[in-house]
Motif scaffolding. Structure first.
Motif, PDB file in Angstrom:
ATOM      1  N   ASP A   1       0.821  -1.209   0.000  1.00  0.00           N
ATOM      2  CA  ASP A   1       0.000   0.000   0.000  1.00  0.00           C
ATOM      3  C   ASP A   1       0.854   1.258   0.000  1.00  0.00           C
ATOM      4  O   ASP A   1       2.082   1.204   0.134  1.00  0.00           O
ATOM      5  CB  ASP A   1      -1.008   0.020   1.153  1.00  0.00           C
ATOM      6  CG  ASP A   1      -0.363  -0.227   2.502  1.00  0.00           C
ATOM      7  OD1 ASP A   1       0.845   0.045   2.636  1.00  0.00           O
ATOM      8  OD2 ASP A   1      -1.061  -0.699   3.409  1.00  0.00           O
ATOM      9  N   ALA A   2       0.195   2.372  -0.200  1.00  0.00           N
ATOM     10  CA  ALA A   2       0.841   3.682  -0.181  1.00  0.00           C
ATOM     11  C   ALA A   2      -0.240   4.712   0.068  1.00  0.00           C
ATOM     12  O   ALA A   2      -1.375   4.552  -0.403  1.00  0.00           O
ATOM     13  CB  ALA A   2       1.548   3.962  -1.512  1.00  0.00           C
ATOM     14  N   ASP A   3       0.113   5.759   0.836  1.00  0.00           N
ATOM     15  CA  ASP A   3      -0.866   6.781   1.201  1.00  0.00           C
ATOM     16  C   ASP A   3      -0.277   8.164   0.979  1.00  0.00           C
ATOM     17  O   ASP A   3       0.918   8.366   1.152  1.00  0.00           O
ATOM     18  CB  ASP A   3      -1.266   6.631   2.681  1.00  0.00           C
ATOM     19  CG  ASP A   3      -1.923   5.287   2.954  1.00  0.00           C
ATOM     20  OD1 ASP A   3      -1.184   4.297   3.153  1.00  0.00           O
ATOM     21  OD2 ASP A   3      -3.151   5.235   2.930  1.00  0.00           O
ATOM     22  N   ALA A   4      -1.152   9.096   0.626  1.00  0.00           N
ATOM     23  CA  ALA A   4      -0.691  10.472   0.441  1.00  0.00           C
ATOM     24  C   ALA A   4      -1.754  11.440   0.939  1.00  0.00           C
ATOM     25  O   ALA A   4      -2.947  11.125   0.978  1.00  0.00           O
ATOM     26  CB  ALA A   4      -0.382  10.744  -1.032  1.00  0.00           C
TER      27      ALA A   4
ATOM     28  N   HIS B   1      -5.451   6.563  -0.756  1.00  0.00           N
ATOM     29  CA  HIS B   1      -4.903   5.252  -0.365  1.00  0.00           C
ATOM     30  C   HIS B   1      -4.806   4.356  -1.600  1.00  0.00           C
ATOM     31  O   HIS B   1      -5.783   4.177  -2.322  1.00  0.00           O
ATOM     32  CB  HIS B   1      -5.800   4.595   0.688  1.00  0.00           C
ATOM     33  CG  HIS B   1      -5.330   3.225   1.109  1.00  0.00           C
ATOM     34  ND1 HIS B   1      -4.107   3.011   1.718  1.00  0.00           N
ATOM     35  CD2 HIS B   1      -5.908   2.003   0.984  1.00  0.00           C
ATOM     36  CE1 HIS B   1      -3.967   1.716   1.966  1.00  0.00           C
ATOM     37  NE2 HIS B   1      -5.034   1.079   1.521  1.00  0.00           N
ATOM     38  N   LEU B   2      -3.603   3.817  -1.826  1.00  0.00           N
ATOM     39  CA  LEU B   2      -3.402   2.826  -2.885  1.00  0.00           C
ATOM     40  C   LEU B   2      -3.162   1.467  -2.242  1.00  0.00           C
ATOM     41  O   LEU B   2      -2.522   1.379  -1.189  1.00  0.00           O
ATOM     42  CB  LEU B   2      -2.185   3.171  -3.747  1.00  0.00           C
ATOM     43  CG  LEU B   2      -2.143   4.504  -4.475  1.00  0.00           C
ATOM     44  CD1 LEU B   2      -0.896   4.556  -5.378  1.00  0.00           C
ATOM     45  CD2 LEU B   2      -3.383   4.721  -5.320  1.00  0.00           C
ATOM     46  N   GLY B   3      -3.644   0.415  -2.894  1.00  0.00           N
ATOM     47  CA  GLY B   3      -3.393  -0.931  -2.393  1.00  0.00           C
ATOM     48  C   GLY B   3      -3.270  -1.906  -3.551  1.00  0.00           C
ATOM     49  O   GLY B   3      -3.873  -1.713  -4.610  1.00  0.00           O
ATOM     50  N   ASP B   4      -2.486  -2.959  -3.360  1.00  0.00           N
ATOM     51  CA  ASP B   4      -2.260  -3.932  -4.430  1.00  0.00           C
ATOM     52  C   ASP B   4      -1.954  -5.283  -3.793  1.00  0.00           C
ATOM     53  O   ASP B   4      -1.299  -5.347  -2.754  1.00  0.00           O
ATOM     54  CB  ASP B   4      -1.084  -3.478  -5.306  1.00  0.00           C
ATOM     55  CG  ASP B   4      -1.028  -4.214  -6.634  1.00  0.00           C
ATOM     56  OD1 ASP B   4      -1.355  -3.597  -7.665  1.00  0.00           O
ATOM     57  OD2 ASP B   4      -0.666  -5.413  -6.638  1.00  0.00           O
ATOM     58  N   PRO B   5      -2.418  -6.379  -4.400  1.00  0.00           N
ATOM     59  CA  PRO B   5      -2.114  -7.696  -3.819  1.00  0.00           C
ATOM     60  C   PRO B   5      -0.649  -8.076  -3.936  1.00  0.00           C
ATOM     61  O   PRO B   5      -0.177  -8.911  -3.167  1.00  0.00           O
ATOM     62  CB  PRO B   5      -2.970  -8.665  -4.655  1.00  0.00           C
ATOM     63  CG  PRO B   5      -3.923  -7.821  -5.409  1.00  0.00           C
ATOM     64  CD  PRO B   5      -3.296  -6.482  -5.559  1.00  0.00           C
TER      65      PRO B   5
ATOM     66  N   LEU C   1       4.390   0.320  -4.951  1.00  0.00           N
ATOM     67  CA  LEU C   1       3.404   1.399  -5.007  1.00  0.00           C
ATOM     68  C   LEU C   1       3.948   2.739  -4.504  1.00  0.00           C
ATOM     69  O   LEU C   1       3.648   3.780  -5.086  1.00  0.00           O
ATOM     70  CB  LEU C   1       2.176   1.020  -4.160  1.00  0.00           C
ATOM     71  CG  LEU C   1       1.179   0.055  -4.784  1.00  0.00           C
ATOM     72  CD1 LEU C   1      -0.027  -0.080  -3.875  1.00  0.00           C
ATOM     73  CD2 LEU C   1       0.731   0.554  -6.158  1.00  0.00           C
ATOM     74  N   ARG C   2       4.744   2.705  -3.407  1.00  0.00           N
ATOM     75  CA  ARG C   2       5.157   3.987  -2.838  1.00  0.00           C
ATOM     76  C   ARG C   2       6.058   4.745  -3.802  1.00  0.00           C
ATOM     77  O   ARG C   2       5.866   5.952  -4.028  1.00  0.00           O
ATOM     78  CB  ARG C   2       5.870   3.770  -1.497  1.00  0.00           C
ATOM     79  CG  ARG C   2       6.075   5.096  -0.766  1.00  0.00           C
ATOM     80  CD  ARG C   2       6.916   4.931   0.492  1.00  0.00           C
ATOM     81  NE  ARG C   2       6.247   4.106   1.472  1.00  0.00           N
ATOM     82  CZ  ARG C   2       6.848   3.637   2.574  1.00  0.00           C
ATOM     83  NH1 ARG C   2       8.120   3.936   2.808  1.00  0.00           N
ATOM     84  NH2 ARG C   2       6.188   2.877   3.425  1.00  0.00           N
ATOM     85  N   GLU C   3       7.003   4.031  -4.417  1.00  0.00           N
ATOM     86  CA  GLU C   3       7.904   4.678  -5.372  1.00  0.00           C
ATOM     87  C   GLU C   3       7.104   5.232  -6.559  1.00  0.00           C
ATOM     88  O   GLU C   3       7.353   6.341  -7.027  1.00  0.00           O
ATOM     89  CB  GLU C   3       8.954   3.681  -5.876  1.00  0.00           C
ATOM     90  CG  GLU C   3       9.909   3.170  -4.801  1.00  0.00           C
ATOM     91  CD  GLU C   3       9.245   2.221  -3.786  1.00  0.00           C
ATOM     92  OE1 GLU C   3       8.210   1.604  -4.127  1.00  0.00           O
ATOM     93  OE2 GLU C   3       9.741   2.134  -2.640  1.00  0.00           O
ATOM     94  N   ARG C   4       6.146   4.434  -7.029  1.00  0.00           N
ATOM     95  CA  ARG C   4       5.367   4.885  -8.197  1.00  0.00           C
ATOM     96  C   ARG C   4       4.476   6.075  -7.829  1.00  0.00           C
ATOM     97  O   ARG C   4       4.272   6.982  -8.635  1.00  0.00           O
ATOM     98  CB  ARG C   4       4.545   3.724  -8.756  1.00  0.00           C
ATOM     99  CG  ARG C   4       5.415   2.713  -9.530  1.00  0.00           C
ATOM    100  CD  ARG C   4       4.813   1.315  -9.562  1.00  0.00           C
ATOM    101  NE  ARG C   4       3.586   1.279 -10.338  1.00  0.00           N
ATOM    102  CZ  ARG C   4       2.707   0.265 -10.293  1.00  0.00           C
ATOM    103  NH1 ARG C   4       2.937  -0.791  -9.522  1.00  0.00           N
ATOM    104  NH2 ARG C   4       1.619   0.299 -11.023  1.00  0.00           N
TER     105      ARG C   4
END
Lengths: 474, 474
Positions: free
Chosen positions: B220-223, B284-288, B294-297
């Motif tokens: 995951d990644a959040d901003a 919020h981004l999430g991926d299996p 995700l965070r870098e992207r």
């Protein structure tokens, strides 16, 4: 009376909107020229108001109305019945794209919009409309909705039902229901849109729809792998979805018997594997992010599956050309089978996890009832949709068989087995006029009765596409 | 007569299944204790057959039946009407998970299954059931289906409607319709499941459902970013979906007025930005795939947006703790607003692209009609769902106002504006008993009439949850 009707229709749609002379066969016959119907008139309205006026006029004279889009139904759902005094209502001239909304991920298209045109419109704003099928240069939005079309994008994006925000529909009494606001959340009472999706024109005429757009894809990866059994293919699918989720765009299971037929009949088409597999899977991944690194991640994943023995052999495409070769084999199936013999193709679906048991039961029952038949499997495994094919090869010994009767017997045999596995005998093609008897024979009577009650509620005079879904006069 | 009924009910559900004494308030009143109802009996059947028998008995004596799950409706949809001789039919004892099928991505759960239990079941096979909401420790499957619940997963996974394969339903005449095969493709006539989803128990009793599971998330990644306007937030959303597609799991728009209230009322909760923004988005981004990067992207993407000026300022969380801080601000909204004043919160939705115009019109109308009000915005922007809040701060000068009357006046004012923007006044909470008048006032008469006709078709005696959706005696 017919003159009154024709005059009334011309007054509504204009003289150019009533096709009375010339070649009307494309409106009256199905595209494979198997069914030939009659109509007192073929009309081409230009607006929702004209559709409503035509329906009101037809209702006042108890004349059946057969809504028609691109007329590419596999089940004769859009051709009139021979002998009926019907009006064929072609939506072809209602082909405007009323709205194209990138930020709202929405397009509002009239029923006569051809699917390929919709694809182009979506691309023009950097998005995609993800429903794809063979007839996309002809099939129209209204027919795709009325038949809840499937196609190759269904694994990732669902069938047409999942791509509809809302509809504009002319009811059999001529009133118009409109829900084109493209709301993602709306809990104001009963959802009526879903009644009309898949109703095959028996509850009203779909005149326009608000449809969902999706992000366009910019990265992909393809693989061709062999597995020991359908159960192992299923396990591979589950593990791939756990890792790649919506990037899994296609997952097609082929039996070795199918691959052998393609290679025998079409020498230019070869499997990329060294030996003929018992079962193979063709896989396509796609992602909107060009930095998604799909090919590397797929290679990483499959090397693990090979080490563990869950996958027996496999190739990841190193180029677009190689990926195209994989899919060429998959798409050559129909051509090869036609050359090899005569076959009956079923449109069954079962729960995804039930596919292996269904295949085993169907194959065993087929060879028991028809020892000269070969079970051939082409399955959209991720949808549980199995095109089970009973192949009778020309070069194989067996009794003389009547293809039509054999097809009917195979259908009944395999449909019963699909039902026994909790499945459906009509996964994506619908019922039309072709499967009216099977629908009645194989439906839960309570469900069938409620469907009929809904039909009678919306269309008490029975003017909307009579003989489709239900027997004439139901 | 009442004794006959109680005896008959006890004979069906067993003596322990009829609650006659003790504290019945949790069955008769809503969870916020705003509405108090009466019932001649509260029954807790253990099986579909028992539900059918209760419904048949009720039908034979024309006694209203109020189906009830966790009783967490925001609109009083699951409490009986005061003065009615109703039966409250609680599904709580029907809480078995009948099937849990990883390969089929399916779970078959009875109506009384609590949402949190469903989450645990899915996790036990390495999958997720992606509907989440505040009441998940209480809300039950049947109620979630009957109200077509939304929640925080709706942007990515859709509302409850999109998570249902099929239903088992007891009709008002006591017959059972069952569709628990979890087919992804099925075109055998009208889809009846969708009629019952969102019908709030007015067409029958949902007793079980086949539901969809999804892959679990492992990255995951959040901003937290600021933008100049809702229109810029919308553009950011479109660009993020074009790049990250289904990885975009949440995209919440907050007005600066909302952030100020949180910071003023709850000093421990701060925005991560240096200055108070006019508008902020929590993402919020999430991926299996744990290798999804995700965070870098996300950092790569947002640095481009900052350079171009489309994003004014922003922080990508460097840790889970920091991500939790971002979301703490978002989830502190209700608590802060309660401390700050009295507010009326709307449940409106418009097309995603129409959110900016709707917000502008609603804000302008609010301050014109109520100069002492502050427009506050909390929006699930990706769903077009706007919780527009009219805040009357305790520390601000203004006329003496009756909160109840003010709430009603604000509702009518803003609901009309939602409608004028093609929107809905009930995005995710439903109608219940609370919004029956608004549904009648704001519906297209043709649509309302057809809904009533369907109600009469399925429930001619009007015994199923009368007074919900439609006025009593409709």
């Amino acid at each position: 009376m017919a003159d009154d009707l024709l005059g009334g229709l011309a007054a509504i749609v204009g003289p150019g909107g009533v096709v009375t002379d010339g070649d009307r066969s494309r409106f009256l016959n199905d595209w494979r020229d198997k069914v030939h119907g009659d109509a007192v008139a073929v009309v081409l309205p230009r607006s929702t108001e004209e559709v409503a006026a035509v329906v009101r006029l037809a209702a006042s004279q108890s004349v059946p109305v057969v809504p028609q889009g691109g007329n590419t139904s596999m089940c004769f759902g859009s051709v009139p019945h021979a002998g009926d005094r019907s009006i064929v209502l072609s939506l072809s001239r209602m082909n405007a794209i009323r709205e194209l909304d990138r930020e709202g991920s929405a397009v509002v298209a009239e029923a006569g919009t051809v699917l390929a045109t919709l694809h182009e419109a979506a691309e023009s704003v950097g998005r995609q409309f993800p429903l794809h099928l063979g007839a996309e240069g002809t099939a129209q939005v209204g027919g795709l909705i009325s038949s809840n079309a499937g196609g190759t994008g269904a694994l990732r994006y669902g069938p047409m039902r999942d791509l509809v925000f809302g509809l504009e529909v002319v009811l059999p009494n001529g009133t118009v229901l409109s829900d084109l606001s493209a709301l993602r959340k709306d809990n104001r009472g009963y959802n009526l849109n879903h009644l009309f999706i898949g109703a095959e024109g028996t509850l009203g005429v779909v005149t326009a729809a608000a449809l969902k757009l999706h992000p366009a894809l910019h990265a992909d990866a393809d693989a061709f792998v062999s597995v020991a059994s359908p159960a192992m293919a299923l396990e591979l699918l589950a593990r791939m979805q756990d890792r790649f989720d919506t990037a899994v765009q296609a997952f097609e299971l082929l039996s070795g018997s199918q691959i052998r037929i393609v290679e025998d009949m079409l020498p230019a088409v070869r499997s990329p594997l060294a030996t003929l597999p018992d079962w193979a899977v063709v896989i396509h991944l796609g992602d909107p992010d060009h930095q998604a690194g799909l090919r590397e991640r797929l290679e990483d994943f499959l090397s693990g599956e090979l080490s563990s023995g869950r996958v027996l052999d496999g190739v990841v495409a190193r180029s677009t050309a190689q990926a195209r070769e994989f899919w060429k084999l998959r798409h050559s199936v129909t051509e090869a089978n036609l050359k090899a013999g005569f076959g009956t193709t079923l449109d069954a679906s079962v729960r995804v996890s039930a596919v292996p048991a269904f295949l085993e039961a169907a194959s065993a029952a087929l060879v028991e009832a028809f020892p000269d038949a070969i079970p051939v499997v082409v399955s959209h495994l991720g949808d549980g949709n199995v095109h089970f094919i009973a192949m009778f090869l020309y070069d194989r010994d067996g009794p003389e068989r009547d293809p039509a009767k054999t097809a009917d017997d195979v259908q009944v045999l395999i449909n019963d087995i699909a039902l026994a596995h909790g499945g459906s005998f009509s996964a994506e093609h619908g019922i039309g006029r072709k499967l009216v008897g099977e629908l009645k024979r194989l439906s839960d009577p309570n469900r069938y009765d409620l469907m009929l009650q809904i039909k009678h509620l919306l269309d008490p005079a029975g003017i909307m596409n009579p003989g489709v879904l239900f027997p004439p006069g139901s």
